[in-house]
Design a protein around this motif. Structure first.
Motif, PDB file in Angstrom:
ATOM      1  N   THR A  80       0.835  -1.195   0.000  1.00 10.88           N
ATOM      2  CA  THR A  80       0.000   0.000   0.000  1.00 10.88           C
ATOM      3  C   THR A  80       0.873   1.250   0.000  1.00 10.88           C
ATOM      4  O   THR A  80       2.023   1.201   0.428  1.00 10.88           O
ATOM      5  N   THR A  81       0.294   2.346  -0.463  1.00  9.45           N
ATOM      6  CA  THR A  81       1.060   3.594  -0.464  1.00  9.45           C
ATOM      7  C   THR A  81       0.376   4.707   0.323  1.00  9.45           C
ATOM      8  O   THR A  81       1.006   5.721   0.595  1.00  9.45           O
ATOM      9  N   THR A  82      -0.881   4.517   0.691  1.00  6.86           N
ATOM     10  CA  THR A  82      -1.604   5.553   1.435  1.00  6.86           C
ATOM     11  C   THR A  82      -2.326   4.929   2.622  1.00  6.86           C
ATOM     12  O   THR A  82      -2.596   3.724   2.625  1.00  6.86           O
ATOM     13  N   PRO A  83      -2.672   5.727   3.617  1.00  7.40           N
ATOM     14  CA  PRO A  83      -3.463   5.207   4.734  1.00  7.40           C
ATOM     15  C   PRO A  83      -4.801   4.614   4.270  1.00  7.40           C
ATOM     16  O   PRO A  83      -5.259   3.609   4.812  1.00  7.40           O
ATOM     17  N   PHE A  84      -5.416   5.218   3.262  1.00 11.04           N
ATOM     18  CA  PHE A  84      -6.682   4.694   2.734  1.00 11.04           C
ATOM     19  C   PHE A  84      -6.493   3.287   2.177  1.00 11.04           C
ATOM     20  O   PHE A  84      -7.294   2.391   2.443  1.00 11.04           O
ATOM     21  N   GLU A  85      -5.424   3.076   1.402  1.00  9.99           N
ATOM     22  CA  GLU A  85      -5.160   1.749   0.851  1.00  9.99           C
ATOM     23  C   GLU A  85      -4.875   0.737   1.962  1.00  9.99           C
ATOM     24  O   GLU A  85      -5.320  -0.405   1.894  1.00  9.99           O
ATOM     25  N   ARG A  86      -4.141   1.158   2.975  1.00 11.37           N
ATOM     26  CA  ARG A  86      -3.820   0.270   4.100  1.00 11.37           C
ATOM     27  C   ARG A  86      -5.103  -0.163   4.803  1.00 11.37           C
ATOM     28  O   ARG A  86      -5.308  -1.333   5.088  1.00 11.37           O
ATOM     29  N   ARG A  87      -5.987   0.799   5.056  1.00  9.70           N
ATOM     30  CA  ARG A  87      -7.252   0.484   5.705  1.00  9.70           C
ATOM     31  C   ARG A  87      -8.083  -0.469   4.843  1.00  9.70           C
ATOM     32  O   ARG A  87      -8.656  -1.432   5.330  1.00  9.70           O
ATOM     33  N   ALA A  88      -8.122  -0.202   3.540  1.00  6.49           N
ATOM     34  CA  ALA A  88      -8.892  -1.057   2.635  1.00  6.49           C
ATOM     35  C   ALA A  88      -8.321  -2.475   2.609  1.00  6.49           C
ATOM     36  O   ALA A  88      -9.076  -3.455   2.605  1.00  6.49           O
ATOM     37  N   LEU A  89      -6.994  -2.587   2.598  1.00 11.77           N
ATOM     38  CA  LEU A  89      -6.359  -3.906   2.580  1.00 11.77           C
ATOM     39  C   LEU A  89      -6.674  -4.697   3.848  1.00 11.77           C
ATOM     40  O   LEU A  89      -6.949  -5.891   3.805  1.00 11.77           O
ATOM     41  N   LEU A  90      -6.666  -4.032   4.979  1.00 17.23           N
ATOM     42  CA  LEU A  90      -6.848  -4.716   6.267  1.00 17.23           C
ATOM     43  C   LEU A  90      -8.309  -4.862   6.684  1.00 17.23           C
ATOM     44  O   LEU A  90      -8.607  -5.603   7.621  1.00 17.23           O
ATOM     45  N   HIS A  91      -9.203  -4.190   6.003  1.00 19.38           N
ATOM     46  CA  HIS A  91     -10.613  -4.168   6.392  1.00 19.38           C
ATOM     47  C   HIS A  91     -11.187  -5.566   6.640  1.00 19.38           C
ATOM     48  O   HIS A  91     -11.793  -5.819   7.687  1.00 19.38           O
ATOM     49  N   SER A  92     -10.992  -6.478   5.710  1.00 20.12           N
ATOM     50  CA  SER A  92     -11.617  -7.800   5.842  1.00 20.12           C
ATOM     51  C   SER A  92     -11.029  -8.624   6.987  1.00 20.12           C
ATOM     52  O   SER A  92     -11.676  -9.547   7.478  1.00 20.12           O
ATOM     53  N   PHE A  93      -9.830  -8.280   7.417  1.00 23.26           N
ATOM     54  CA  PHE A  93      -9.235  -9.010   8.535  1.00 23.26           C
ATOM     55  C   PHE A  93      -9.875  -8.635   9.872  1.00 23.26           C
ATOM     56  O   PHE A  93      -9.924  -9.453  10.783  1.00 23.26           O
TER      57      PHE A  93
END
Length: 106
Positions: A80-93
């Motif tokens: 990921t490169t942004t906080p938004f992408e990080r949140r989206a990546l981890l959301h399902s976990f």
């Protein structure tokens, strides 16, 4: 009066006055993955994107592929490169889907 009863009343009447620190075991029992579990899944997904489906132990595959140990922070930085992408990546976990919500998980 028992000490835990006093504490319970104090916590209830002093909203925001206490912080409770729990270890990883508390979240794992509710169905949350550990950081290690998240790493394992992210590595498995990385391998799949590279066309590798039979990788064995994910951390060993990662080290052989990239030449260094996988860490939680390094994986997130690589994927990921942004906080938004990080949140989206981890959301399902960490956020329950409908089935998990019905089972009282997460």
């Amino acid at each position: 009066m028992e000490p835990h009863v006093n504490l319970a009343f104090s916590m209830r009447s002093t909203s925001g006055g206490y912080a409770i620190l729990l270890g990883a075991g508390a979240s794992i029992a509710s169905g949350m993955p550990s950081a290690y579990d998240v790493q394992q899944e992210l590595i498995t997904q990385m391998a799949a994107v590279e066309g590798e489906t039979e990788i064995g132990e994910p951390h060993a595959w990662y080290k052989a592929r990239f030449g260094h140990e996988a860490t939680y922070d390094a994986l997130l930085a690589a994927l990921t490169t942004t906080p938004f992408e990080r949140r989206a990546l981890l959301h399902s976990f960490f956020e329950p889907d409908e089935g998990e919500r019905e089972r009282g998980m997460k």
